[in-house]
Write a protein that holds these residues in place. Structure first.
Motif, PDB file in Angstrom:
ATOM      1  N   SER A 186       9.843   1.088 -11.470  1.00  0.00           N
ATOM      2  CA  SER A 186       8.644   1.911 -11.329  1.00  0.00           C
ATOM      3  C   SER A 186       8.159   1.944  -9.890  1.00  0.00           C
ATOM      4  CB  SER A 186       7.536   1.384 -12.250  1.00  0.00           C
ATOM      5  OG  SER A 186       7.930   1.439 -13.609  1.00  0.00           O
ATOM      6  N   LYS A 187       8.257   0.818  -9.206  1.00  0.00           N
ATOM      7  CA  LYS A 187       7.847   0.781  -7.802  1.00  0.00           C
ATOM      8  C   LYS A 187       8.740   1.687  -6.958  1.00  0.00           C
ATOM      9  CE  LYS A 187       6.085  -3.974  -7.931  1.00  0.00           C
ATOM     10  NZ  LYS A 187       6.269  -5.345  -7.394  1.00  0.00           N
ATOM     11  N   LEU A 188      10.058   1.615  -7.202  1.00  0.00           N
ATOM     12  CA  LEU A 188      10.982   2.439  -6.419  1.00  0.00           C
ATOM     13  C   LEU A 188      10.778   3.926  -6.683  1.00  0.00           C
ATOM     14  CD1 LEU A 188      14.273   0.334  -6.797  1.00  0.00           C
ATOM     15  CD2 LEU A 188      12.729   0.418  -4.842  1.00  0.00           C
TER      16      LEU A 188
ATOM     17  N   SER B  73       0.809  -1.221   0.000  1.00  0.00           N
ATOM     18  CA  SER B  73       0.000   0.000   0.000  1.00  0.00           C
ATOM     19  C   SER B  73       0.842   1.270   0.000  1.00  0.00           C
ATOM     20  CB  SER B  73      -0.944   0.004   1.207  1.00  0.00           C
ATOM     21  OG  SER B  73      -0.204  -0.025   2.407  1.00  0.00           O
ATOM     22  N   MET B  74       2.147   1.165   0.309  1.00  0.00           N
ATOM     23  CA  MET B  74       3.009   2.344   0.304  1.00  0.00           C
ATOM     24  C   MET B  74       3.366   2.790  -1.111  1.00  0.00           C
ATOM     25  SD  MET B  74       3.508   3.349   3.427  1.00  0.00           S
ATOM     26  CE  MET B  74       4.983   4.357   3.392  1.00  0.00           C
ATOM     27  N   LEU B  75       2.846   2.088  -2.139  1.00  0.00           N
ATOM     28  CA  LEU B  75       3.111   2.483  -3.523  1.00  0.00           C
ATOM     29  C   LEU B  75       2.270   3.681  -3.952  1.00  0.00           C
ATOM     30  CD1 LEU B  75       3.372  -1.037  -5.207  1.00  0.00           C
ATOM     31  CD2 LEU B  75       5.234   0.584  -4.819  1.00  0.00           C
ATOM     32  N   ASP B  76       1.073   3.842  -3.341  1.00  0.00           N
ATOM     33  CA  ASP B  76       0.215   4.969  -3.742  1.00  0.00           C
ATOM     34  C   ASP B  76      -0.833   5.197  -2.669  1.00  0.00           C
ATOM     35  OD1 ASP B  76      -1.918   6.500  -5.489  1.00  0.00           O
ATOM     36  OD2 ASP B  76      -0.087   6.393  -6.707  1.00  0.00           O
ATOM     37  N   LYS B  77      -1.530   6.338  -2.764  1.00  0.00           N
ATOM     38  CA  LYS B  77      -2.553   6.670  -1.766  1.00  0.00           C
ATOM     39  C   LYS B  77      -3.944   6.197  -2.146  1.00  0.00           C
ATOM     40  CE  LYS B  77      -3.146  11.345  -3.608  1.00  0.00           C
ATOM     41  NZ  LYS B  77      -3.088  12.788  -3.276  1.00  0.00           N
TER      42      LYS B  77
ATOM     43  N   SER C 120      11.695  -2.576  -2.523  1.00  0.00           N
ATOM     44  CA  SER C 120      10.373  -2.381  -3.137  1.00  0.00           C
ATOM     45  C   SER C 120       9.278  -2.768  -2.149  1.00  0.00           C
ATOM     46  CB  SER C 120      10.241  -3.242  -4.398  1.00  0.00           C
ATOM     47  OG  SER C 120      11.177  -2.841  -5.377  1.00  0.00           O
ATOM     48  N   PRO C 121       8.276  -1.937  -1.973  1.00  0.00           N
ATOM     49  CA  PRO C 121       7.159  -2.297  -1.085  1.00  0.00           C
ATOM     50  C   PRO C 121       6.429  -3.544  -1.590  1.00  0.00           C
ATOM     51  CG  PRO C 121       7.141   0.056  -1.591  1.00  0.00           C
ATOM     52  CD  PRO C 121       8.134  -0.567  -2.508  1.00  0.00           C
ATOM     53  N   ASN C 122       6.097  -4.432  -0.659  1.00  0.00           N
ATOM     54  CA  ASN C 122       5.332  -5.635  -1.021  1.00  0.00           C
ATOM     55  C   ASN C 122       4.645  -6.203   0.218  1.00  0.00           C
ATOM     56  OD1 ASN C 122       7.338  -6.966   0.429  1.00  0.00           O
ATOM     57  ND2 ASN C 122       8.489  -7.514  -1.400  1.00  0.00           N
ATOM     58  N   LYS C 123       3.778  -7.171  -0.011  1.00  0.00           N
ATOM     59  CA  LYS C 123       3.043  -7.910   1.027  1.00  0.00           C
ATOM     60  C   LYS C 123       2.052  -6.999   1.765  1.00  0.00           C
ATOM     61  CE  LYS C 123       6.798 -11.211   1.761  1.00  0.00           C
ATOM     62  NZ  LYS C 123       7.695 -11.844   2.751  1.00  0.00           N
ATOM     63  N   GLY C 124       1.429  -7.569   2.816  1.00  0.00           N
ATOM     64  CA  GLY C 124       0.433  -6.835   3.596  1.00  0.00           C
ATOM     65  C   GLY C 124       1.063  -6.135   4.784  1.00  0.00           C
ATOM     66  N   THR C 125       0.205  -5.604   5.663  1.00  0.00           N
ATOM     67  CA  THR C 125       0.669  -4.856   6.836  1.00  0.00           C
ATOM     68  C   THR C 125       0.276  -5.607   8.104  1.00  0.00           C
ATOM     69  OG1 THR C 125       0.312  -2.782   5.651  1.00  0.00           O
ATOM     70  CG2 THR C 125       0.609  -2.641   8.032  1.00  0.00           C
ATOM     71  N   ALA C 126       1.276  -5.873   8.961  1.00  0.00           N
ATOM     72  CA  ALA C 126       1.028  -6.535  10.251  1.00  0.00           C
ATOM     73  C   ALA C 126       1.825  -5.799  11.317  1.00  0.00           C
ATOM     74  CB  ALA C 126       1.426  -8.007  10.187  1.00  0.00           C
TER      75      ALA C 126
END
Length: 362
Positions: free
Chosen positions: A195-197, A176-180, A260-266
């Motif tokens: 592109s992710k970075l 989710s840190m890729l965009d708002k 690169s941001p990935n996975k969910g948030t815990a």
């Protein structure tokens, strides 16, 4: 007359036999005497030889015992000589190593002397700059409309508390840190790593970490954690790092820019890891964009409601150690209206601060 002639006694014949008998007896007697003396001499000789042989046997036994003792003494001497040789070799090697260490210390001393001289020159330059600034400040005195003074280690432009001996920066590295917005997050998730970075939201997050490291007190230690469903450190040692260690900081920031941001948030793994740190942090900066999407285990469904995320947040808070200020920097995410309230309450309850910066900060 005839009878008288027949009975005549021959004196000469009798005397000769007597003489012969006596002579033979004398010879036998002499032989016996001589033979007895010879046997006595032989016995005496045998007795002397036997005594000499026993003496020689005793000397041989004594000599053999002495030989065994000498052989043992020789073996012990050889061992001592070998041990002395090894000690000599070790002493020579130790002396050589000490000589090398001494050379290294001399080089280090020279380098530190040069470094001190450079620092002194830099200090003198900075003192001159301070004097110039003070003179400029005196010139500008009376021109300011409001004069703001503060105390402690608070950054008064943002309100963030920057103090502490052990400061932790925790950065959310979930997808989710890729965009708002959710749509753009889904779109960017399938783009290339470059592109992710380069995603604006992620770039802001990385810049925020870099800005925070530049504001930390010089006499503190800090740590940078990344978290999504797992937690990891951006420092190779995994331990607290001095804020003056520019090499470690630059390496961590470079490593962060390549993540690169990935996975969910815990949040549970993060808060549990914080509780296990030794020593515990006395100030925490949490850079996040919303409430957690999962707990310890992965969710069974692909979607999570706001109430479920709030429940996961409350469960995670139970893992936090007490009396640690939480400074929250929230990059709001579309579709998560409860996040701002939850993190604001966390900051207030722990004595920290809460901010949701504009898109051009920092």
């Amino acid at each position: 007359m005839s009878r008288q002639k027949k009975r005549r006694f021959n004196v000469f014949s009798l005397s000769f036999l007597d003489v012969m008998s006596c002579g033979f007896g004398a010879v036998v007697l002499i032989f016996l005497i001589i033979n007895h003396a010879t046997e006595d001499d032989a016995k005496q000789l045998n007795r002397d030889l036997l005594s000499e042989a026993r003496k020689l046997d005793f000397e041989i036994d004594s000599g053999q015992k002495d030989l065994v003792d000498l052989e043992k003494l020789l073996e012990d001497t050889k061992k001592r000589v070998e041990e002395a040789r090894k000690q000599l070799v070790a002493t020579v090697e130790d002396a050589s190593k000490q000589r090398e260490d001494l050379d290294d210390l001399e080089l280090l001393t020279i380098a530190r002397t040069l470094s001190i001289q450079e620092l002194q020159a830099d200090l003198d330059t900075r003192n001159e700059d301070v004097k110039k600034l003070q003179e400029m400040e005196k010139d500008q005195e009376g021109r300011s409309i409001v004069n703001i003074e503060g105390q402690g280690n608070r950054q008064y432009l943002t309100g963030l508390y920057m103090g502490g001996d052990h400061i932790l920066i925790a950065l959310d590295t979930s997808t989710s840190m890729l965009d708002k917005t959710i749509v753009n997050v889904l779109r960017r998730r399938h783009m290339s790593a470059e592109s992710k970075l380069a995603a604006p939201k992620w770039t802001r997050a990385v810049n925020t970490v870099e800005w925070l490291t530049a504001q930390l007190p010089l006499d503190s230690q800090f740590q940078i954690f990344s978290f999504n469903t797992t937690v990891s450190s951006f420092f190779e040692s995994g331990n607290w790092v001095d804020t003056t260690d520019s090499i470690a900081i630059e390496s961590a920031i470079e490593k962060l820019r390549l993540t690169s941001p990935n996975k969910g948030t815990a949040l549970i793994p993060l808060f549990a890891s914080i509780a296990e740190m030794d020593p515990l942090p006395d100030n925490i900066f949490l850079i996040v964009d919303g409430l957690p999407t999962q707990g310890v285990r992965e969710p069974k469904k692909s979607t999570v409601t706001g109430q479920q995320r709030m429940k996961l947040f409350n469960e995670a808070v139970r893992y936090l150690p007490a009396n640690i200020p939480f400074n929250i920097i929230l990059f709001p995410m579309e579709g998560d209206p409860l996040a701002a309230t939850a993190y604001w309450n966390l900051a207030q309850a722990t004595g920290g601060t809460y901010m949701s910066p504009s898109s051009d900060w920092p």
